[in-house]
Write a protein that holds these residues in place. Structure first.
Motif, mmCIF file in Angstrom:
data_model
loop_
_atom_site.group_PDB
_atom_site.id
_atom_site.type_symbol
_atom_site.label_atom_id
_atom_site.label_comp_id
_atom_site.label_asym_id
_atom_site.label_seq_id
_atom_site.Cartn_x
_atom_site.Cartn_y
_atom_site.Cartn_z
ATOM 1 N N ARG A 2 -13.647 -23.195 -11.624
ATOM 2 C CA ARG A 2 -12.363 -22.976 -10.921
ATOM 3 C C ARG A 2 -11.387 -22.234 -11.826
ATOM 4 N NH1 ARG A 2 -15.467 -24.040 -8.305
ATOM 5 N NH2 ARG A 2 -15.106 -21.890 -7.793
ATOM 6 N N ALA A 3 -11.307 -22.632 -13.090
ATOM 7 C CA ALA A 3 -10.386 -21.984 -14.025
ATOM 8 C C ALA A 3 -10.748 -20.508 -14.190
ATOM 9 C CB ALA A 3 -10.411 -22.697 -15.377
ATOM 10 N N ALA A 4 -12.035 -20.206 -14.313
ATOM 11 C CA ALA A 4 -12.464 -18.811 -14.463
ATOM 12 C C ALA A 4 -12.116 -18.003 -13.219
ATOM 13 C CB ALA A 4 -13.965 -18.750 -14.746
ATOM 14 N N ALA A 5 -12.349 -18.573 -12.037
ATOM 15 C CA ALA A 5 -12.043 -17.867 -10.790
ATOM 16 C C ALA A 5 -10.546 -17.634 -10.658
ATOM 17 C CB ALA A 5 -12.571 -18.661 -9.596
ATOM 18 N N GLU A 48 -9.446 -14.980 -13.130
ATOM 19 C CA GLU A 48 -9.844 -13.653 -12.649
ATOM 20 C C GLU A 48 -8.897 -13.186 -11.555
ATOM 21 O OE1 GLU A 48 -11.784 -10.083 -12.235
ATOM 22 O OE2 GLU A 48 -12.061 -11.563 -13.814
ATOM 23 N N ALA A 49 -8.531 -14.075 -10.645
ATOM 24 C CA ALA A 49 -7.612 -13.719 -9.564
ATOM 25 C C ALA A 49 -6.235 -13.368 -10.119
ATOM 26 C CB ALA A 49 -7.503 -14.870 -8.569
ATOM 27 N N ALA A 50 -5.811 -14.048 -11.177
ATOM 28 C CA ALA A 50 -4.496 -13.779 -11.760
ATOM 29 C C ALA A 50 -4.485 -12.468 -12.529
ATOM 30 C CB ALA A 50 -4.089 -14.921 -12.685
ATOM 31 N N VAL A 51 -5.627 -12.077 -13.102
ATOM 32 C CA VAL A 51 -5.713 -10.867 -13.910
ATOM 33 C C VAL A 51 -5.929 -9.637 -13.045
ATOM 34 C CG1 VAL A 51 -7.133 -9.693 -15.651
ATOM 35 C CG2 VAL A 51 -6.509 -12.074 -15.959
ATOM 36 N N THR A 52 -6.673 -9.779 -11.954
ATOM 37 C CA THR A 52 -6.983 -8.644 -11.095
ATOM 38 C C THR A 52 -5.853 -8.444 -10.099
ATOM 39 O OG1 THR A 52 -9.306 -9.223 -11.272
ATOM 40 C CG2 THR A 52 -8.703 -7.698 -9.510
ATOM 41 N N PRO A 53 -5.152 -7.299 -10.170
ATOM 42 C CA PRO A 53 -4.055 -7.067 -9.221
ATOM 43 C C PRO A 53 -4.623 -6.850 -7.822
ATOM 44 C CG PRO A 53 -4.417 -5.121 -10.560
ATOM 45 C CD PRO A 53 -5.325 -6.191 -11.083
ATOM 46 N N PRO A 54 -3.856 -7.191 -6.806
ATOM 47 C CA PRO A 54 -4.333 -6.971 -5.447
ATOM 48 C C PRO A 54 -4.492 -5.478 -5.177
ATOM 49 C CG PRO A 54 -2.064 -7.776 -5.439
ATOM 50 C CD PRO A 54 -2.545 -7.792 -6.858
ATOM 51 N N ALA A 55 -5.434 -5.150 -4.348
ATOM 52 C CA ALA A 55 -5.679 -3.745 -4.008
ATOM 53 C C ALA A 55 -4.503 -3.202 -3.211
ATOM 54 C CB ALA A 55 -6.961 -3.626 -3.209
ATOM 55 N N ALA A 56 -4.201 -1.912 -3.415
ATOM 56 C CA ALA A 56 -3.128 -1.253 -2.673
ATOM 57 C C ALA A 56 -3.579 -1.082 -1.227
ATOM 58 C CB ALA A 56 -2.809 0.094 -3.295
ATOM 59 N N PRO A 57 -2.665 -1.232 -0.288
ATOM 60 C CA PRO A 57 -3.038 -1.048 1.112
ATOM 61 C C PRO A 57 -3.508 0.379 1.350
ATOM 62 C CG PRO A 57 -0.740 -1.762 0.902
ATOM 63 C CD PRO A 57 -1.289 -1.585 -0.460
ATOM 64 N N GLU A 58 -4.470 0.510 2.214
ATOM 65 C CA GLU A 58 -4.995 1.827 2.537
ATOM 66 C C GLU A 58 -4.937 2.039 4.038
ATOM 67 O OE1 GLU A 58 -8.919 2.393 0.994
ATOM 68 O OE2 GLU A 58 -8.392 1.609 -0.967
ATOM 69 N N GLY A 59 -5.032 3.280 4.435
ATOM 70 C CA GLY A 59 -5.100 3.605 5.847
ATOM 71 C C GLY A 59 -3.978 4.533 6.243
ATOM 72 N N PRO A 60 -4.071 5.108 7.438
ATOM 73 C CA PRO A 60 -3.063 6.086 7.885
ATOM 74 C C PRO A 60 -1.686 5.473 8.077
ATOM 75 C CG PRO A 60 -4.644 5.590 9.640
ATOM 76 C CD PRO A 60 -5.120 4.906 8.405
ATOM 77 N N GLU A 61 -1.622 4.168 8.360
ATOM 78 C CA GLU A 61 -0.303 3.560 8.559
ATOM 79 C C GLU A 61 0.446 3.347 7.253
ATOM 80 O OE1 GLU A 61 -3.309 0.225 8.354
ATOM 81 O OE2 GLU A 61 -3.248 2.134 9.321
ATOM 82 N N PHE A 62 -0.230 3.528 6.105
ATOM 83 C CA PHE A 62 0.401 3.385 4.801
ATOM 84 C C PHE A 62 0.321 4.726 4.084
ATOM 85 C CE2 PHE A 62 -1.165 -0.880 5.774
ATOM 86 C CZ PHE A 62 -0.005 -1.598 5.639
ATOM 87 N N SER A 63 1.423 5.416 4.014
ATOM 88 C CA SER A 63 1.419 6.689 3.301
ATOM 89 C C SER A 63 2.282 6.572 2.057
ATOM 90 C CB SER A 63 1.945 7.816 4.209
ATOM 91 O OG SER A 63 3.330 7.637 4.440
ATOM 92 N N ALA A 64 2.127 7.521 1.157
ATOM 93 C CA ALA A 64 2.899 7.510 -0.084
ATOM 94 C C ALA A 64 4.380 7.676 0.190
ATOM 95 C CB ALA A 64 2.399 8.612 -1.011
ATOM 96 N N ASP A 65 4.728 8.305 1.311
ATOM 97 C CA ASP A 65 6.133 8.539 1.643
ATOM 98 C C ASP A 65 6.758 7.392 2.439
ATOM 99 O OD1 ASP A 65 6.091 11.013 0.419
ATOM 100 O OD2 ASP A 65 5.469 12.054 2.241
ATOM 101 N N GLN A 66 5.961 6.436 2.791
ATOM 102 C CA GLN A 66 6.468 5.345 3.612
ATOM 103 C C GLN A 66 7.580 4.612 2.878
ATOM 104 O OE1 GLN A 66 3.514 2.579 4.894
ATOM 105 N NE2 GLN A 66 4.859 1.575 6.348
#
Length: 120
Positions: free
Chosen positions: A90-93, A96-114
């Protein structure tokens, strides 16, 4: 058939009591000890020791065996080891979750200019 692993909740509940931890330490130093002999080493009754040993047995931290008219108790290190392994996993998991940043949202509804104001 292999015996099921101990329930970490039961192990933690059993270990939460100071007297039960003391009994485990005594049994680790003197395997095969009766409840009466353990009670003689502590300021509690044999019945109280027997109740604590029942909780430790349910948590799979001790075993009992009959020797004539006596019931002798011994520490089961694999019960504690299995729970320690569970806790380490559990501690390792979680680490790992605390060290790995969440993935950036992807898709057409999320643009760099949003979210930026644009002037036309």
């Amino acid at each position: 058939m292999a015996e099921a692993l101990p329930d970490p909740g039961r192990v933690f509940a059993a270990l939460a009591d100071t007297r039960r931890r003391e009994l485990l330490e005594l049994l680790a130093g003197a395997p095969g000890t009766s409840a009466g002999a353990l009670a003689a080493m502590l300021p509690v009754s044999r019945q109280a020791v027997a109740q604590h040993l029942a909780v430790l047995e349910e948590a799979r931290l001790v075993t009992r065996r009959k020797a004539g008219r006596q019931v002798l108790f011994t520490v089961r290190p694999e019960g504690l080891t299995a729970t320690a392994d569970w806790l380490a996993a559990r501690a390792a998991a979680w680490n790992e979750a605390a060290v790995t940043p969440p993935a950036a949202p992807e898709g057409p509804e999320f643009s760099a200019d949003q979210g930026k104001d644009t002037l036309l």
